[in-house]
Design a protein around this motif. Structure first.
Motif, mmCIF file in Angstrom:
data_model
loop_
_atom_site.group_PDB
_atom_site.id
_atom_site.type_symbol
_atom_site.label_atom_id
_atom_site.label_comp_id
_atom_site.label_asym_id
_atom_site.label_seq_id
_atom_site.Cartn_x
_atom_site.Cartn_y
_atom_site.Cartn_z
ATOM 1 N N CYS B 162 0.768 -1.257 -0.141
ATOM 2 C CA CYS B 162 -0.136 0.191 -0.010
ATOM 3 C C CYS B 162 0.743 1.030 -0.026
ATOM 4 C CB CYS B 162 -1.027 -0.085 1.248
ATOM 5 S SG CYS B 162 -1.963 -1.291 1.296
ATOM 6 N N GLU B 163 0.805 2.155 -1.014
ATOM 7 C CA GLU B 163 1.554 3.406 -1.089
ATOM 8 C C GLU B 163 0.618 4.441 -0.877
ATOM 9 O OE1 GLU B 163 5.095 1.593 -3.718
ATOM 10 O OE2 GLU B 163 3.811 2.810 -4.841
ATOM 11 N N VAL B 164 1.231 5.579 -0.598
ATOM 12 C CA VAL B 164 0.644 6.865 -0.391
ATOM 13 C C VAL B 164 1.105 7.889 -1.561
ATOM 14 C CG1 VAL B 164 0.000 8.963 1.018
ATOM 15 C CG2 VAL B 164 0.190 6.728 1.964
ATOM 16 N N ILE B 165 0.329 8.484 -2.211
ATOM 17 C CA ILE B 165 0.935 9.506 -3.258
ATOM 18 C C ILE B 165 0.355 11.192 -2.778
ATOM 19 C CG2 ILE B 165 -1.115 8.834 -4.878
ATOM 20 C CD1 ILE B 165 0.906 9.894 -7.167
ATOM 21 N N CYS B 166 1.267 11.681 -2.705
ATOM 22 C CA CYS B 166 0.949 12.996 -2.515
ATOM 23 C C CYS B 166 1.239 13.955 -3.620
ATOM 24 C CB CYS B 166 2.149 13.817 -1.597
ATOM 25 S SG CYS B 166 2.070 12.953 0.152
ATOM 26 N N PHE B 167 0.096 14.856 -3.918
ATOM 27 C CA PHE B 167 -0.196 15.342 -5.292
ATOM 28 C C PHE B 167 0.564 16.618 -5.364
ATOM 29 C CE2 PHE B 167 -4.527 12.960 -5.245
ATOM 30 C CZ PHE B 167 -4.095 11.814 -5.847
ATOM 31 N N SER B 168 0.579 17.229 -4.089
ATOM 32 C CA SER B 168 1.149 18.754 -3.724
ATOM 33 C C SER B 168 1.773 18.840 -2.526
ATOM 34 C CB SER B 168 0.038 19.662 -4.402
ATOM 35 O OG SER B 168 0.543 20.985 -4.042
ATOM 36 N N PRO B 169 2.888 19.610 -2.544
ATOM 37 C CA PRO B 169 3.417 20.165 -1.222
ATOM 38 C C PRO B 169 2.428 20.903 -0.514
ATOM 39 C CG PRO B 169 4.557 21.271 -3.043
ATOM 40 C CD PRO B 169 3.630 20.566 -3.622
ATOM 41 N N ASP B 170 1.401 21.490 -1.172
ATOM 42 C CA ASP B 170 0.627 22.430 -0.488
ATOM 43 C C ASP B 170 -0.582 21.912 -0.060
ATOM 44 O OD1 ASP B 170 -1.026 24.468 0.113
ATOM 45 O OD2 ASP B 170 -0.629 25.606 -1.681
ATOM 46 N N SER B 171 -0.668 22.030 1.346
ATOM 47 C CA SER B 171 -1.701 21.281 1.856
ATOM 48 C C SER B 171 -3.049 21.614 2.032
ATOM 49 C CB SER B 171 -1.796 21.277 3.632
ATOM 50 O OG SER B 171 -0.478 20.734 3.906
ATOM 51 N N GLN B 177 -7.038 21.684 -8.259
ATOM 52 C CA GLN B 177 -6.384 23.052 -8.427
ATOM 53 C C GLN B 177 -4.930 22.958 -8.767
ATOM 54 O OE1 GLN B 177 -7.347 23.845 -4.440
ATOM 55 N NE2 GLN B 177 -8.436 25.809 -4.893
ATOM 56 N N VAL B 178 -4.168 21.428 -9.096
ATOM 57 C CA VAL B 178 -2.964 21.659 -9.674
ATOM 58 C C VAL B 178 -2.985 22.123 -11.122
ATOM 59 C CG1 VAL B 178 -2.378 19.689 -7.664
ATOM 60 C CG2 VAL B 178 -2.832 19.380 -10.286
ATOM 61 N N SER B 179 -1.609 22.332 -11.565
ATOM 62 C CA SER B 179 -1.577 22.775 -12.865
ATOM 63 C C SER B 179 -1.573 21.380 -13.812
ATOM 64 C CB SER B 179 -0.349 23.549 -13.146
ATOM 65 O OG SER B 179 0.905 22.507 -12.934
ATOM 66 N N PRO B 180 -2.191 21.592 -15.099
ATOM 67 C CA PRO B 180 -1.768 20.426 -15.734
ATOM 68 C C PRO B 180 -0.650 19.856 -15.950
ATOM 69 C CG PRO B 180 -3.214 22.156 -17.048
ATOM 70 C CD PRO B 180 -2.708 22.804 -15.650
ATOM 71 N N ARG B 181 0.266 20.777 -15.652
ATOM 72 C CA ARG B 181 1.878 20.140 -15.759
ATOM 73 C C ARG B 181 2.092 19.295 -14.688
ATOM 74 N NH1 ARG B 181 5.995 18.655 -16.360
ATOM 75 N NH2 ARG B 181 8.173 19.518 -16.342
ATOM 76 N N ARG B 182 1.426 19.601 -13.478
ATOM 77 C CA ARG B 182 1.662 18.680 -12.336
ATOM 78 C C ARG B 182 0.774 17.554 -12.390
ATOM 79 N NH1 ARG B 182 3.793 20.569 -7.701
ATOM 80 N NH2 ARG B 182 5.029 20.957 -9.221
ATOM 81 N N MET B 183 -0.437 17.685 -12.941
ATOM 82 C CA MET B 183 -1.404 16.675 -13.092
ATOM 83 C C MET B 183 -0.416 15.453 -14.175
ATOM 84 S SD MET B 183 -4.218 15.403 -12.314
ATOM 85 C CE MET B 183 -4.291 13.688 -12.404
ATOM 86 N N LEU B 313 -4.842 13.529 -21.138
ATOM 87 C CA LEU B 313 -5.765 13.150 -19.922
ATOM 88 C C LEU B 313 -5.274 14.262 -18.677
ATOM 89 C CD1 LEU B 313 -6.822 11.102 -18.064
ATOM 90 C CD2 LEU B 313 -4.742 9.873 -17.846
ATOM 91 N N ALA B 314 -4.334 14.699 -18.920
ATOM 92 C CA ALA B 314 -3.892 15.844 -17.791
ATOM 93 C C ALA B 314 -5.009 16.737 -17.490
ATOM 94 C CB ALA B 314 -2.537 16.336 -17.672
ATOM 95 N N THR B 315 -5.313 17.539 -18.806
ATOM 96 C CA THR B 315 -6.394 18.501 -18.945
ATOM 97 C C THR B 315 -7.705 17.875 -18.513
ATOM 98 O OG1 THR B 315 -4.975 19.451 -20.738
ATOM 99 C CG2 THR B 315 -7.324 20.405 -20.391
ATOM 100 N N VAL B 316 -7.971 17.027 -19.156
ATOM 101 C CA VAL B 316 -9.489 16.111 -19.046
ATOM 102 C C VAL B 316 -9.764 15.854 -17.610
ATOM 103 C CG1 VAL B 316 -10.838 14.292 -19.708
ATOM 104 C CG2 VAL B 316 -9.585 15.401 -21.398
ATOM 105 N N TYR B 317 -8.730 15.385 -16.970
ATOM 106 C CA TYR B 317 -8.908 14.880 -15.605
ATOM 107 C C TYR B 317 -9.383 16.282 -14.587
ATOM 108 C CZ TYR B 317 -7.967 11.821 -11.858
ATOM 109 O OH TYR B 317 -8.257 10.983 -10.539
ATOM 110 N N LEU B 318 -8.361 17.281 -14.880
ATOM 111 C CA LEU B 318 -8.646 18.410 -14.063
ATOM 112 C C LEU B 318 -10.056 18.774 -14.465
ATOM 113 C CD1 LEU B 318 -5.167 20.039 -14.277
ATOM 114 C CD2 LEU B 318 -6.033 18.791 -12.405
ATOM 115 N N GLU B 319 -10.564 18.903 -15.503
ATOM 116 C CA GLU B 319 -11.882 19.628 -15.890
ATOM 117 C C GLU B 319 -12.746 18.642 -15.276
ATOM 118 O OE1 GLU B 319 -13.080 22.171 -17.357
ATOM 119 O OE2 GLU B 319 -15.267 21.350 -17.568
ATOM 120 N N LEU B 320 -12.785 17.277 -15.155
ATOM 121 C CA LEU B 320 -13.614 16.659 -14.478
ATOM 122 C C LEU B 320 -13.952 16.902 -13.254
ATOM 123 C CD1 LEU B 320 -13.459 13.067 -16.520
ATOM 124 C CD2 LEU B 320 -15.142 14.842 -16.784
ATOM 125 N N LEU B 321 -12.736 16.973 -12.362
ATOM 126 C CA LEU B 321 -12.534 17.010 -11.101
ATOM 127 C C LEU B 321 -13.330 18.673 -10.693
ATOM 128 C CD1 LEU B 321 -9.504 15.804 -9.825
ATOM 129 C CD2 LEU B 321 -11.561 14.801 -9.833
#
Lengths: 404, 404
Positions: B162-171, B177-183, B313-321
């Motif tokens: 089981c692994e944890v993935i942190c999407f951003s250093p900003d809590s 809200q992350v950028s498409p680049r980060r996504m 996908l990066a753009t589409v994923y963020l749009e759906l969220l």
């Protein structure tokens, strides 16, 4: 209703609510009347017939007539499950005011009840849910059509029935607090409804269950349960049937009987034993608390229980619910931390698998600790993969410790 | 990590935490360092090795040495599912204080981090969960034993990860809200972990998911997801595979490709289309909000996506969220009513069914209306029988309405 002469008398009285829904009184106490004196059999409420078209008059004075359509269900090709979409429930009208209890007996002398039950007193009562997720609208043809004309996408009317069962006229009680005599009446009502709903055209399975506790979304505190008659096998039943058939092919034996025998041989997770029943925590329990209660005999469903098995069940059932109430330590001020629970009767379906499936009750809770729920998140809801934070043996030890 | 020269640079740096767990930085921004300057690769915390025996000294001064045992899983004969019982998690030690955020970057200059991440900054980071429900303890033999000596009752070590993935250093951010680049970096991390975990001995399926919102039990608001590597197929996957195989036998075609083609032909429930992806509400949606997002091409899993598909996908994923965040009207004071959601990547398993299953993302919510949850009570949790109070078309209409 009960033909066995040694059985306690339960008198069943059928009536109809103002909008045409069925209601059944199950009386066990003198004067066994649901008539003149203390019970009004008629429902004088000015409810529209529930199959009557809904007529609305717009701001422009134009009348719109909307025929009642029943719920439909669609076949999910990815899982092989039927999903009813009960959007007709959105046309709900005449909802009781928020402070009214629709399951309370009618107020003495009132012109009509605020709620669903016209009688001024009752013992146990069952009635059709007003905005039922499963319902046959007269005149509907029960045939498969195709959504958007696609062969892959089957749709059918979601026929069947949803009923509500009130366990007591007293809103302040919980099911655990009714007398064994009353519990027996409830068992008779469940058995009766299983038999009767099994005869309803299109019904494949009858499911009696109780949701107890705010944590699982119960907003109505009056003690009550539900009885659903599905036009398909529940996916859990499909799965158990597949496993049971594979076991029969491999061993020639009944899977659920073998499970019970193994639990009895081991003894490690037995919660209680009575003359006719055995309660145990299943070897691979998935919920934070989980109990299975099975008759010692091979029994397909509730109607197949003998009088002695029913009588014994009434006591055992109440004892198990009491243990659920005591599972977690009370708060510091002595307030009990009653575990929310779902109590589910797994019965053999109406037609299929009657030799392979076997009646058992599953009582389970989503409370891990006081104030801490087990949430069904990604693994469980997304992947169907359960992960338990405890062990079946710990659950069993605690359930034995809190015996009455 | 990414060999395609047109791909944005993502630099993966592997390190190890004080107790031996793996941690991987996925850096996409200058100076791409996880080293000297802004990142400390070593974890100087005084953590006990996680496979070291737990030594406790009693009131009598006697030392007890308890060897670490991993999680075990048992085979539920009634359903054919493996259930891990992670009771070893009860020996948890060194939990962070309630106000600490274990996913925050380390404080600059601190001797060591309060949390799990030794670096003072990161872009995306993945690490092994400290008290993992699935884990291989070195020296454990991965073989079937029988609980209580019963043939019927199989038990095995619950190996996997089981692994944890942190999407951003900003809590304070959410994934939406992350950028498409980060996504895009997150997609690279998911693909990398899918490939790597698929090589772990005993792993059969890799599942990347995000639980978002207090309503589904998330208490840690730092934007993060999870990656589980199971030693079995998830039951949902088993079910889809059975359906897909039956469809292949009947038609010679891929079920999920046929579903997408049918949704495109109909168009009625399409949420959005991009060059490489299609999002739609499935014809038999069971949740109050449910979206499936599928690549136009037959793709088994995330690693099999092309660079162009990942970028899209990066753009589409963020749009759906973003649409999930706008699905419900804001409160009167303007506070958005962000729908809690589970976002689940259904990938083909490591070995089985790679021709029959097809990558798709499922985003769904249990919120029916602001403040109103769909509870999984008797019908859903007891019988596995889902009933929806809305229709797929209503969900799709709203999702189209709230497009950005």
């Amino acid at each position: 209703m009960t033909t066995d002469s040694s059985a306690p008398l339960v008198r069943r009285t059928a009536t109809t609510l103002a909008d045409g829904r069925d209601l059944f009184y199950f009386d066990d106490s003198e004067p066994y009347v649901s008539g003149e004196q203390t019970r009004r059999l008629d429902d004088p409420r000015p409810l529209p017939g529930r199959y009557e078209p809904v007529v609305t008059i717009g701001a422009d004075g134009v009348e719109t007539v909307q025929p009642v359509t029943g719920p439909t269900m669609r076949y999910d090709v990815l899982t092989g499950e039927w999903i009813p979409h009960a959007a007709h429930r959105m046309n709900r009208t005449h909802l009781p005011p928020a402070d009214a209890n629709p399951l309370a007996p009618a107020k003495p002398g009132a012109a009509y009840s605020d709620g669903e039950i016209p009688a001024e007193d009752y013992d146990v009562v069952v009635f059709e849910n007003r905005f039922s997720s499963l319902m046959r609208v007269p005149g509907t043809v029960d045939e498969i059509t195709h959504v958007d004309g696609e062969d892959l996408w089957q749709q059918r009317p979601a026929v069947g029935r949803c009923e509500v069962i009130c366990f007591s006229p007293d809103s302040t009680k919980s099911l655990a607090q009714v007398s064994p005599r009353r519990m027996r009446t409830i068992i008779e009502a469940w058995a009766d409804r299983t038999t009767e709903l099994g005869k309803v055209d299109g019904v494949e399975q009858v499911f009696c269950f109780e949701n107890r506790g705010q944590e699982i979304g119960v907003t109505l505190h009056h003690p009550h349960g539900q009885i659903y008659a599905y036009p398909y096998l529940m996916p859990k039943t499909e799965t158990m049937l597949r496993q049971a058939r594979a076991h029969r092919e491999r061993t020639g034996r009944n899977l659920l009987a073998d499970v019970l025998a193994a639990e009895l041989r081991s003894g490690r997770r037995i919660v209680l034993e009575s003359e006719h029943w055995v309660a145990y925590v299943p070897m691979a329990a998935r919920w934070p608390i989980e109990i299975h209660l099975a008759p010692r005999r091979d029994v397909a469903d509730l109607p197949a229980l003998t009088d002695a098995e029913r009588e014994d069940l009434a006591t055992v059932y109440l004892e198990l619910l009491g243990r659920m109430d005591r599972f977690f330590p009370a708060a510091e001020d002595g307030t009990p931390t009653k575990a929310p629970y779902i109590s589910a009767w797994h019965q053999a379906p109406v037609r299929e698998g009657r030799d392979d499936l076997r009646l058992h009750l599953q009582i389970f809770s989503i409370l891990r600790a006081p104030g801490k729920l087990k949430y069904l998140a990604g693994s469980e809801s997304g992947g169907g993969a359960w992960i338990s934070d405890t062990t079946p043996e710990r659950i069993a030890d605690r359930l034995v410790q809190v015996a009455s």
